[in-house]
Design a protein around this motif. Structure first.
Motif, PDB file in Angstrom:
ATOM      1  N   GLN A   1     103.740  31.533   0.521  1.00 20.24           N
ATOM      2  CA  GLN A   1     102.880  31.472  -0.764  1.00 20.24           C
ATOM      3  C   GLN A   1     102.433  30.377  -1.107  1.00 20.24           C
ATOM      4  OE1 GLN A   1     102.898  34.060  -2.600  1.00 20.24           O
ATOM      5  NE2 GLN A   1     101.949  33.415  -4.636  1.00 20.24           N
ATOM      6  N   LEU A   2     102.787  28.870  -1.088  1.00 16.36           N
ATOM      7  CA  LEU A   2     101.173  27.745  -1.667  1.00 16.36           C
ATOM      8  C   LEU A   2     101.128  28.077  -0.450  1.00 16.36           C
ATOM      9  CD1 LEU A   2     103.621  25.615  -3.219  1.00 16.36           C
ATOM     10  CD2 LEU A   2     102.360  27.607  -4.392  1.00 16.36           C
ATOM     11  N   CYS A   3     100.471  28.439   1.031  1.00 19.72           N
ATOM     12  CA  CYS A   3     100.563  27.853   1.974  1.00 19.72           C
ATOM     13  C   CYS A   3      99.679  29.269   3.109  1.00 19.72           C
ATOM     14  CB  CYS A   3     100.571  26.745   3.335  1.00 19.72           C
ATOM     15  SG  CYS A   3     101.598  28.141   4.446  1.00 19.72           S
ATOM     16  N   SER A   4      99.573  29.966   2.224  1.00 22.79           N
ATOM     17  CA  SER A   4      98.730  31.463   2.391  1.00 22.79           C
ATOM     18  C   SER A   4      97.253  30.988   2.176  1.00 22.79           C
ATOM     19  CB  SER A   4      99.723  32.330   1.197  1.00 22.79           C
ATOM     20  OG  SER A   4      98.020  33.628   1.478  1.00 22.79           O
ATOM     21  N   TRP A   5      96.499  31.596   3.119  1.00 17.94           N
ATOM     22  CA  TRP A   5      94.702  31.485   2.718  1.00 17.94           C
ATOM     23  C   TRP A   5      94.315  32.718   1.841  1.00 17.94           C
ATOM     24  CZ3 TRP A   5      90.466  33.759   3.510  1.00 17.94           C
ATOM     25  CH2 TRP A   5      90.734  35.051   3.835  1.00 17.94           C
ATOM     26  N   PHE A   6      95.030  33.527   2.425  1.00 15.39           N
ATOM     27  CA  PHE A   6      94.038  34.656   1.308  1.00 15.39           C
ATOM     28  C   PHE A   6      94.579  34.581  -0.366  1.00 15.39           C
ATOM     29  CE2 PHE A   6      93.411  38.991  -0.369  1.00 15.39           C
ATOM     30  CZ  PHE A   6      92.243  39.438   0.197  1.00 15.39           C
ATOM     31  N   THR A   7      95.737  33.856  -0.588  1.00 14.98           N
ATOM     32  CA  THR A   7      96.609  33.319  -1.869  1.00 14.98           C
ATOM     33  C   THR A   7      95.732  32.058  -2.638  1.00 14.98           C
ATOM     34  OG1 THR A   7      98.639  34.121  -1.414  1.00 14.98           O
ATOM     35  CG2 THR A   7      97.717  32.916  -3.715  1.00 14.98           C
ATOM     36  N   TRP A   8      95.342  31.098  -1.729  1.00 15.53           N
ATOM     37  CA  TRP A   8      94.394  30.280  -2.471  1.00 15.53           C
ATOM     38  C   TRP A   8      93.314  30.393  -2.511  1.00 15.53           C
ATOM     39  CZ3 TRP A   8      95.707  24.841  -2.244  1.00 15.53           C
ATOM     40  CH2 TRP A   8      94.814  24.049  -2.551  1.00 15.53           C
TER      41      TRP A   8
ATOM     42  N   LYS B   1      87.167  51.262   0.830  1.00 13.58           N
ATOM     43  CA  LYS B   1      88.548  50.334   0.781  1.00 13.58           C
ATOM     44  C   LYS B   1      87.623  47.945   0.802  1.00 13.58           C
ATOM     45  CE  LYS B   1      91.193  53.285   4.025  1.00 13.58           C
ATOM     46  NZ  LYS B   1      89.466  54.222   3.747  1.00 13.58           N
ATOM     47  N   GLU B   2      88.912  48.025  -0.252  1.00 14.03           N
ATOM     48  CA  GLU B   2      88.496  46.293   0.204  1.00 14.03           C
ATOM     49  C   GLU B   2      89.449  45.621   0.096  1.00 14.03           C
ATOM     50  OE1 GLU B   2      85.875  45.301  -3.073  1.00 14.03           O
ATOM     51  OE2 GLU B   2      85.813  47.162  -3.936  1.00 14.03           O
ATOM     52  N   PHE B   3      89.716  44.176   0.802  1.00 15.55           N
ATOM     53  CA  PHE B   3      90.731  42.876   1.268  1.00 15.55           C
ATOM     54  C   PHE B   3      91.498  42.874  -0.562  1.00 15.55           C
ATOM     55  CE2 PHE B   3      87.527  41.548   4.406  1.00 15.55           C
ATOM     56  CZ  PHE B   3      88.692  42.034   5.677  1.00 15.55           C
ATOM     57  N   ARG B   4      90.913  42.802  -1.057  1.00 17.59           N
ATOM     58  CA  ARG B   4      91.499  42.458  -2.934  1.00 17.59           C
ATOM     59  C   ARG B   4      92.563  43.836  -3.493  1.00 17.59           C
ATOM     60  NH1 ARG B   4      88.099  43.871  -6.803  1.00 17.59           N
ATOM     61  NH2 ARG B   4      85.981  45.011  -6.422  1.00 17.59           N
ATOM     62  N   PHE B   5      92.157  44.225  -2.834  1.00 14.23           N
ATOM     63  CA  PHE B   5      92.892  45.797  -3.832  1.00 14.23           C
ATOM     64  C   PHE B   5      94.302  45.810  -2.839  1.00 14.23           C
ATOM     65  CE2 PHE B   5      89.303  49.046  -3.313  1.00 14.23           C
ATOM     66  CZ  PHE B   5      88.158  48.102  -4.684  1.00 14.23           C
ATOM     67  N   ILE B   6      94.556  44.920  -1.739  1.00 14.18           N
ATOM     68  CA  ILE B   6      96.147  44.492  -1.675  1.00 14.18           C
ATOM     69  C   ILE B   6      96.759  43.681  -2.048  1.00 14.18           C
ATOM     70  CG2 ILE B   6      95.892  46.629   0.409  1.00 14.18           C
ATOM     71  CD1 ILE B   6      95.279  44.388   2.497  1.00 14.18           C
ATOM     72  N   TYR B   7      96.272  42.796  -2.457  1.00 16.83           N
ATOM     73  CA  TYR B   7      96.482  41.550  -2.755  1.00 16.83           C
ATOM     74  C   TYR B   7      97.796  41.409  -3.760  1.00 16.83           C
ATOM     75  CZ  TYR B   7      96.535  36.115  -4.861  1.00 16.83           C
ATOM     76  OH  TYR B   7      96.996  35.828  -5.633  1.00 16.83           O
ATOM     77  N   PRO B   8      98.109  42.640  -4.300  1.00 14.35           N
ATOM     78  CA  PRO B   8      99.284  42.389  -5.021  1.00 14.35           C
ATOM     79  C   PRO B   8     100.869  42.491  -4.417  1.00 14.35           C
ATOM     80  CG  PRO B   8      97.421  43.223  -6.985  1.00 14.35           C
ATOM     81  CD  PRO B   8      96.867  42.955  -4.852  1.00 14.35           C
TER      82      PRO B   8
END
Length: 487
Positions: A168-175, A301-308
């Motif tokens: 979780q902490l090293c996920s680039w997209f979460t960061w 469609k966008e990348f952020r939509f699947i972030y949750p």
């Protein structure tokens, strides 16, 4: 007698076993009786976890926040901070979504409350208005991180929890996303917290009814009438499918591009973990697949939509790392370094110009001897930059607008589309006399050559250059230029 003695012995042993089982349930509160593991985790008090671990993750997310100096999508400003600025300071820009009541005021109200406190304390500087909401979002994301860690400790053990936490902490997209003021970021935070409390009987339905009621009341106050924005949003994006006005992708985009890119180098560990995780976690995998399938049905469609759903994926990645033996150290090094490089590039380099240029606009307001005469025209694709929330000064500003076709006109073109058909001709028609010319123009570098005749004839001079991206595309240039009119 021996049988009776044997029976008595067995009965005594059974009693001893039951006594021991009962004794296991009794725990001494004195530190003299704590085990070494309990002593090592004895410093608790925040979120039920070791206080040093909690402070570490908070510090990490604050550090994360300050290392995000790039823009992602317009909504992180235009649907949150800009709305909050308008609510508190009575100036700002509300996009068409608000006139059509497609957005709710619940999320912007959080930042409006912060703005109001800063205003009452006379501390509403532009820098605090920019950073306080982001720091608050960073704190919420840190809480969500800790809840994910706590959940995995409850469901599994310390080792699995540790590797899920690491992923979780090293996920680039979460960061990249977790400190941005996006509704998707808040959705992700609430998803993790809801997952932590999910086993509480009855809490899910009760919280859902309370949340919906609160949203209805807040929107009733600010819209002035009862409005179910959730239905309006569904109608616009799903039933009418008007979201495709802002771009569309093929049905497989989330599977072929969106999801693999968001996961990044976590992808092979996610796939590996799907085969290793216990069956009770199939509900998380089904949730991920269901989300991807549902969003695949929409054109836009966008990348952020699947972030949750990304935290769900970290559970499977953590299982993969837990079961790696021979290649664990190389795998950890690869996962960490690859994500750090991506996080640093996307956070510090890619698409930073649209934020850097706002600092220049701030100087126009606060350092200009005659700021009432100053005016800004952003000649870029609509909503490329933040707006008044990043200037906090009632300058006369304008940008190329791009509302969708809400009236059903045939051959509909918005202002931005009309401009880019023939920029030079549009400028000569729009500004047919010197008095109407703005004092400052902001453009992408790709537009400079095409409108150079207008810039020269109107006495504009380039005064600032900002790097934006290594990946220019279409109307998006590699640099942003600021032109100032010399009288």
């Amino acid at each position: 007698m021996e049988g009776e003695r044997g029976g008595g012995t067995l009965a005594f042993r059974g009693l001893q076993n039951r006594s021991r089982e009962k004794m296991k349930l009794r725990k001494r509160k004195s530190v003299l009786y704590l085990s070494a593991q309990e002593k090592s985790t004895g410093c608790r008090g925040i979120l039920g976890e070791n206080i040093y671990l909690v402070l570490f993750i908070i510090a990490l997310r604050i550090f994360n926040c300050f290392l995000i100096q790039t823009s992602f999508v317009p909504d992180e400003y235009w649907q949150s901070l800009e709305v909050a600025h308008h609510m508190v300071f009575n100036y700002g820009y509300l996009t068409w979504e608000w006139t059509e009541r497609l957005r709710g005021y619940t999320y912007p109200l959080i930042f409006a409350s912060m703005y109001k406190i800063l205003h009452l304390l006379e501390k509403d500087s532009v820098q605090l208005l920019i950073w306080i909401p982001r720091l608050a979002q960073a704190l919420l994301s840190a809480i969500a991180d800790m809840r994910l860690y706590s959940l995995m400790k409850q469901l599994e053990n310390q080792e699995v929890a540790r590797w899920v936490f690491f992923c979780q902490l090293c996920s680039w997209f979460t960061w990249y996303c977790c400190t941005r003021t996006l509704t998707n970021t808040m959705e992700t935070v609430l998803t993790i917290i809801a997952l932590f409390y999910y086993p509480l009987e009855g809490s899910k339905s009760m919280n859902r009814f309370v949340t919906l009621s609160l949203s209805l009341i807040i929107d009733r106050i600010f819209f002035g009438q009862w409005t179910l924005v959730q239905f309006n949003f569904l109608k616009f994006n799903v039933l009418q499918n008007l979201g495709t006005f802002y771009g569309s992708h093929p049905w497989h985009w989330y599977f072929s591009q969106g999801f693999p890119i968001a996961l990044g180098t976590h992808l092979p560990f996610f796939i590996h973990g799907c085969f290793l995780a216990p069956k009770r976690y199939q509900v998380l995998l089904l949730t991920v697949l269901w989300t991807l399938l549902i969003y695949s049905m929409l054109g836009h469609k966008e990348f952020r939509f699947i972030y949750p759903v990304l935290p769900f994926c970290m559970v499977f990645c953590g299982y993969s790392l837990t079961h790696l033996k021979t290649w664990k150290k190389p795998a950890l090094s690869f996962l960490f370094l690859s994500n750090v490089l991506l996080a640093l590039y996307t956070g510090l380099v890619h698409q930073r110009g649209t934020l850097d240029v706002m600092s220049h606009i701030q100087k126009v307001c606060y350092n200009s001897p005659n700021k009432s005469a100053a005016s800004i025209f952003v000649m870029m694709p609509c909503h490329s930059t933040p707006y008044y929330s990043h200037v906090h000064c009632p300058l006369l500003m304008r940008f190329l607008e791009c509302p969708p076709n809400l009236t059903g006109k045939s051959q509909y073109l918005d202002e931005a589309d009309i401009f880019y058909l023939n920029p030079l001709n549009w400028l000569h028609k729009e500004f047919n006399n010197d008095a109407s010319l703005p004092t400052h123009l902001i453009i992408f570098s790709v537009l400079e050559e095409e409108i150079s005749a207008f810039l020269i004839s109107s006495n504009y001079e380039k005064t600032a250059v900002f790097f934006h991206t290594h990946l220019p595309e279409g109307r998006i240039g590699s640099h942003i230029y600021v032109y100032e009119r010399k009288l």
